[in-house]
Design a protein around this motif. Structure first.
Motif, PDB file in Angstrom:
ATOM      1  N   TRP A  41       0.830  -1.201   0.000  1.00  0.00           N
ATOM      2  CA  TRP A  41       0.000   0.000   0.000  1.00  0.00           C
ATOM      3  C   TRP A  41       0.862   1.248   0.000  1.00  0.00           C
ATOM      4  O   TRP A  41       1.984   1.259   0.493  1.00  0.00           O
ATOM      5  N   GLY A  42       0.296   2.319  -0.550  1.00  0.00           N
ATOM      6  CA  GLY A  42       1.016   3.587  -0.584  1.00  0.00           C
ATOM      7  C   GLY A  42       2.218   3.556  -1.498  1.00  0.00           C
ATOM      8  O   GLY A  42       3.157   4.336  -1.309  1.00  0.00           O
ATOM      9  N   VAL A  43       2.195   2.702  -2.506  1.00  0.00           N
ATOM     10  CA  VAL A  43       3.305   2.566  -3.454  1.00  0.00           C
ATOM     11  C   VAL A  43       2.787   2.915  -4.847  1.00  0.00           C
ATOM     12  O   VAL A  43       1.807   2.339  -5.315  1.00  0.00           O
ATOM     13  N   THR A  44       3.449   3.841  -5.521  1.00  0.00           N
ATOM     14  CA  THR A  44       3.028   4.304  -6.834  1.00  0.00           C
ATOM     15  C   THR A  44       3.928   3.731  -7.912  1.00  0.00           C
ATOM     16  O   THR A  44       5.160   3.859  -7.833  1.00  0.00           O
ATOM     17  N   PHE A  45       3.315   3.113  -8.908  1.00  0.00           N
ATOM     18  CA  PHE A  45       4.042   2.584 -10.062  1.00  0.00           C
ATOM     19  C   PHE A  45       4.257   3.725 -11.051  1.00  0.00           C
ATOM     20  O   PHE A  45       3.308   4.374 -11.490  1.00  0.00           O
TER      21      PHE A  45
END
Length: 1040
Positions: free
Chosen positions: A177-181
């Protein structure tokens, strides 16, 4: 029974996990569960089996039974189908989570990254039958006890995400969670693999994760590099969503939901809304879920007038930007619309809170929708191949009124997982790509009606879902450009649409071809010598000869003797419009003067494209000839009938006033007075307009064929919703203009003899006027009226004795719940009627976790039995399960009708946008032709050929528009029939001895209107049947 927590502490964590209603609670309870069991989350299918083995008490076993049944399907090969495959899924929306579940069941290692940290979207999604069955098979009722317990099948996005998140965690999906690709990191050398570029500061294990499959489900605003996106644009469409707090009080549960009401067929509701609140909408939907969810389409002028929008900006982003939207006015707008639609029965409407703690109401633009041109790609670097697939909104942005988003999203998720399975099996790369693209071609066509009926058999294999499946619709050679290798030249796909510059089929490709055709058609007529496309048509004889050749029974050349050139030309233009469906593009004055050669060429090209196949036919031309739109012809007759009817009704009000619009030249707009280029011309009642000018005088909405009227008092044009009504006129039950009788397709609206081309046609039409005294009033007794209301009014040749039950369960539901007519299909219910139905629906929703009730398929015997029960007053109350099933089926039919109307609305908007583009292109070409007098002759011929192609495209779009408006007429007739039926039932249910003279008179009027409506419906049915037979005969002749 003892509580499970008394023997095993993990049971309490599992129960907390099942009941958690917040994303963080789900994650924390699952982490605690895994800690209590000594497991590490994200361990794939082995983790699921370990959890199942340690949690074997009764409550958990019911869930394991469902998941084991799904995992036991042969296609998954006991979780060993993709054990060597590593997948990265981007996005934890419903589609991303659903594809992650399928990949986990296949045995792949699945890692999912999501930039958000909570689920906060309250908006509600409509569910198709197969999605309901699919989610129930994953244990939906175990996680969410209220799943599909109402009369409409839907679920909020937040609840759907929570449900799928729990299943994904149990099946061992690793979630971050809270991870942007942000992009892909190609292999740096041979032997290394593909990685993801992630922000901010991902864990080392995730940053170093190498995968060979990437599935993007990150929404429409993020499409991985390499995919091309196509925009599908219509006219400006502003949607408004609002979520209100659902207190789940008894009063709230009794308020019926609204599956959809559209202005295109139920104008009375929106007239009442406009009059009461000043709010002007196109449609509105109300679902009752975690919140009271409303979604509606608002008109821009209304939003500006009510202060919701500060300024009118041409740029949509700026128009609906936060700086231009007044939050308080938007909240007031949504609250008043919701309150009116539910008759104030929801009490004080309090907004739910969105992710930012603000009232959950927003305005959004769905003017354009994005669609990826391909659903899959392969990238290869240093021998490492990466399979990229799209699902969800980044594949196809859904059109919200159709309720297709989650259903087609799930289908795309299944198709993507099937692609990964084929990839893992070692199938040739181009074969995998071709299969996936073949399935993608089917996606936009899918509906509950054209998929396999047995939803229980649906699985990962596409053959279980799609009938008549062709996995070779796209060939491997067509998808070579989807395989991206370094230094590889792109190859154009055979399926790509390119502008070859070739003429459209059926169009006049050149002036020479058009001239030759006109010479062939007019050959042999005395005094007619066509040598060009200008001066040869000045005396009107050539045009009259052309019309006579195509329809000899319309006029005789001998009758033209004594007529001047202008009279003969005007007469031929009118006959061609009224009897052949060829709308004028040039005025009679311009034809005689020879002042508009381009307009004349465009006009004659319409004849050519419509009747080209009949070039050498000796007899009259069939109206079903290729290019001829019988729908345009039918709507023209309908419009003239409406005008004659209203002119007669309002004769006193008109007072002999002259209408404001005078006869206009073909090159000037009758409203704005500006110049009209050929492609811009719209002819209405002998006047020419810009399409952009031809709008409702009140709401400025575009006026469509058969959907407008010209007011005899002020001369302005209005949509039927805003047409001013005379004060003395007795209003119909819907408060709108009365429907005219529909003309039959074989009628001639022109008088048989030639008098003058401007002779009044009033009273000459073949359609009888309802107000004529030749009609004899029929008085029926109450028993006779009762028998009339029970008649099946649809002429169906397939109905043979013994009598069959209604053709759908929805019609049976109408019998059971409202005692209405059957035979024309089930018309959608107005919100007023839904309230009445809601009063019957007082049972509390079933919330038992173990209830797995589904709609029971009804065979003919059961339907016949229920029909018998329905005819006995109050009998259905003794069968609550069947009653609820019937009510559910009725709501499904309402949803289908609403979706049909919205599909029409969307396509009409797209046609309007396409016509604007054609007009812009036509203006450029015409300016080039008029200004470049010194241009080479060859260049001029090329420009004229291009102009003719544009004219043909425009005529095709106008014909399609007319076809859609015929369907709108059907919807309108169904709605009016339902309203009259309800009104008549109200009178019939009164005791005869208690009726006053006024009641009996009103009952007679309603009955007469109902009979007229039956005649109108019959005319429409006969028109469609004649057209079908004509097209069938034409097809048979072509084959011969």
């Amino acid at each position: 029974m003892a509580s499970p927590t008394s023997t095993n502490p993990a049971h309490a964590h599992f129960e907390s996990f099942l009941q958690a209603q917040l994303c963080q609670d789900v994650l924390s309870s699952f982490q605690e569960l895994c800690g209590a069991l000594g497991l590490e989350p994200g361990g794939g299918l082995p983790q699921y089996h370990k959890i199942k083995n340690q949690l074997n008490y009764w409550s958990a076993k019911s869930l394991w039974t469902k998941l084991d049944k799904r995992a036991g399907q042969p296609v998954y090969q006991q979780g060993r189908a993709c054990t060597s495959t590593k997948c990265l899924v981007v996005g934890a929306g419903p589609c991303g989570l659903r594809v992650a579940v399928e990949l986990a069941l296949l045995g792949a290692r699945v890692v999912l990254v999501e930039k958000r940290t909570k689920f906060s979207r309250h908006n509600v999604l409509h569910l198709w039958p197969f999605t309901i069955h699919d989610l129930r098979a994953l244990g939906a009722k175990k996680f969410y006890g209220r799943f599909c317990t109402g009369t409409l099948d839907h679920i909020s996005i937040r609840q759907l995400q929570l449900l799928l998140l729990k299943v994904a965690l149990l099946l061992g999906v690793e979630i971050h969670w809270g991870v942007t690709f942000t992009g892909l990191q190609p292999p740096s050398r041979k032997g290394s693999g593909w990685r993801a570029q992630l922000q901010p500061n991902p864990p080392a294990q995730l940053a170093n994760y190498e995968f060979d499959v990437l599935i993007s489900a990150a929404g429409g605003k993020f499409v991985p590099e390499g995919f091309k996106v196509r925009e599908m644009r219509g006219k400006l469409a502003i949607g408004i969503t609002a979520n209100f707090v659902n207190g789940r009080t008894v009063e709230e549960t009794q308020v019926p939901e609204i599956s959809g009401v559209a202005r295109i067929y139920n104008q009375s509701f929106f007239q009442s809304l406009l009059k009461a609140t000043g709010i002007d909408l196109e449609n509105i939907v109300y679902y009752k879920d975690d919140t009271h969810y409303f979604v509606m389409t608002a008109k821009k002028q209304c939003l500006l007038r009510l202060g919701v929008l500060r300024q009118d900006w041409p740029d949509t982003d700026r128009l609906l930007g936060s700086a231009n939207v007044v939050p308080e006015a938007l909240q007031r707008f949504a609250r008043e619309a919701a309150d009116f639609a539910t008759h104030g029965k929801l009490g004080k409407l309090e907004f739910a809170q969105d992710a930012h703690g603000q009232p959950d109401v927003s305005a959004f633009d769905f003017t354009s929708m994005m669609r990826a041109e391909s659903s899959v790609r392969v990238q290869e670097r240093h021998g490492a191949r990466l399979l990229l697939g799209l699902v969800g909104d980044c594949l196809v942005e859904p059109f919200w009124p159709l309720g297709t988003g989650v259903a087609r999203g799930f289908l795309a998720a299944f198709d993507a997982a099937w692609m990964v399975k084929r990839w893992a099996e070692g199938a040739e790369s181009l074969e995998v790509l071709a299969e996936r693209e073949s399935l993608y071609q089917l996606l936009s066509q899918t509906s509950p009606e054209n998929m396999h009926r047995n939803v229980a058999q649906y699985g990962l294999d596409p053959a279980t879902r799609y009938p008549n499946l062709n996995l070779r619709a796209v060939t491997p050679n067509q998808v070579r450009d989807l395989y991206d290798v370094l230094a590889k030249e792109p190859v154009q796909r055979n399926g790509d649409k390119t502008d070859t510059g070739m003429p459209v089929t059926g169009s006049a490709g050149t002036q020479e071809e058009l001239l030759r055709w006109c010479q062939e058609q007019t050959a042999g007529y005395p005094g007619v010598h066509v040598s060009d496309l200008s001066s040869s048509w000045a005396d009107g004889l050539a045009l009259c000869a052309l019309v006579h050749r195509l329809q000899p029974d319309l006029l005789e050349p001998s009758e033209l003797q004594g007529l001047g050139a202008l009279e003969a030309t005007a007469w031929a233009l009118k006959v061609a419009e009224h009897e052949l469906g060829i709308t004028p593009v040039v005025s009679a004055q311009a034809m005689v003067a020879g002042s508009d050669p381009l307009g004349l060429i465009a006009y004659l090209s319409h004849f050519h494209s419509a009747f080209k196949s009949a070039a050498h036919s000796p007899g009259p031309v069939s109206q079903a000839s290729p290019g001829t739109s019988s729908a345009v012809l039918f709507l023209g007759k309908l419009q003239r009938t409406l005008q004659r009817s209203r002119a007669k009704e309002n004769a006193e009000d008109a007072g002999g006033k002259k209408l404001r619009l005078e006869a206009s030249a073909g090159d000037l707009c009758a409203l704005c007075g500006e110049h009209l280029y050929v492609l811009e011309r719209l002819c209405v009642d002998g006047h020419f307009f810009h399409r952009s000018c031809f709008r409702c005088h009140t709401c400025e909405a575009t006026l469509w064929p058969g959907g407008y009227e010209r007011h005899p008092g002020d001369g302005h044009f209005y949509c039927l919703q805003h047409l001013p009504q005379p004060d003395h006129k007795e209003e119909g039950s819907d408060g709108g203009p009365e429907s005219p009788e529909l003309p039959t397709p074989s009628e001639n609206s022109m008088p048989p003899g030639l008098s003058t081309p401007t002779a009044s046609q009033e009273g000459a039409g073949p359609v009888p006027d309802p107000s004529q005294p030749t009609r004899r009033r029929i008085r029926l007794s109450s028993p006779e009226r009762q028998r009339l209301s029970s008649l099946n009014l649809t002429p169906d040749p397939e109905m043979e004795p013994p009598p069959k039950p209604p053709r759908s369960c929805s019609a049976l539901a109408r019998h059971a719940l409202e005692s209405s007519f059957v035979g024309w299909g089930l018309p959608v219910q107005s919100p007023q009627a839904l309230v009445a139905m809601g009063k019957e629906e007082e049972e509390s929703p079933f919330s038992s976790e173990e209830e797995e009730e589904e709609d029971v398929p009804l065979d003919s015997d059961v339907e016949q039995a229920l029909q018998t029960f329905a005819k006995t007053s109050g009998t259905m109350n003794n069968y609550p399960t069947w009653r609820r099933t019937l009510l559910r089926r009725a709501k499904e039919e309402e949803m289908k009708r609403f979706c049909k109307a919205q599909t029409i609305q969307r396509r009409l908007n797209e046609i309007e946008a396409a016509l604007r583009e054609l007009e812009a292109e036509g203006v450029k070409l015409e300016l080039a032709l008029r200004r470049q007098s010194s241009s080479p002759e060859q260049q001029k011929k090329l420009w004229v050929g291009q102009l003719l192609q544009l004219v043909d495209k425009k005529n095709s779009l106008v014909a399609e528009e007319a076809e859609l408006m015929i369907t709108v007429q059907e919807l309108n007739l169904e709605e009016k029939q339902w309203q009259l039926d309800q009104e008549l039932r109200g009178y019939m249910n009164q005791e005869e001895t208690l009726k006053t003279a006024a009641d009996r008179q009103a009952e007679d009027q309603v009955l007469r209107k109902l009979v007229d409506l039956v005649n109108q419906r019959d005319a429409l049915i006969r028109f469609q049947e004649e057209r079908r037979l004509s097209e069938l005969a034409l097809g048979t002749g072509a084959q011969g």
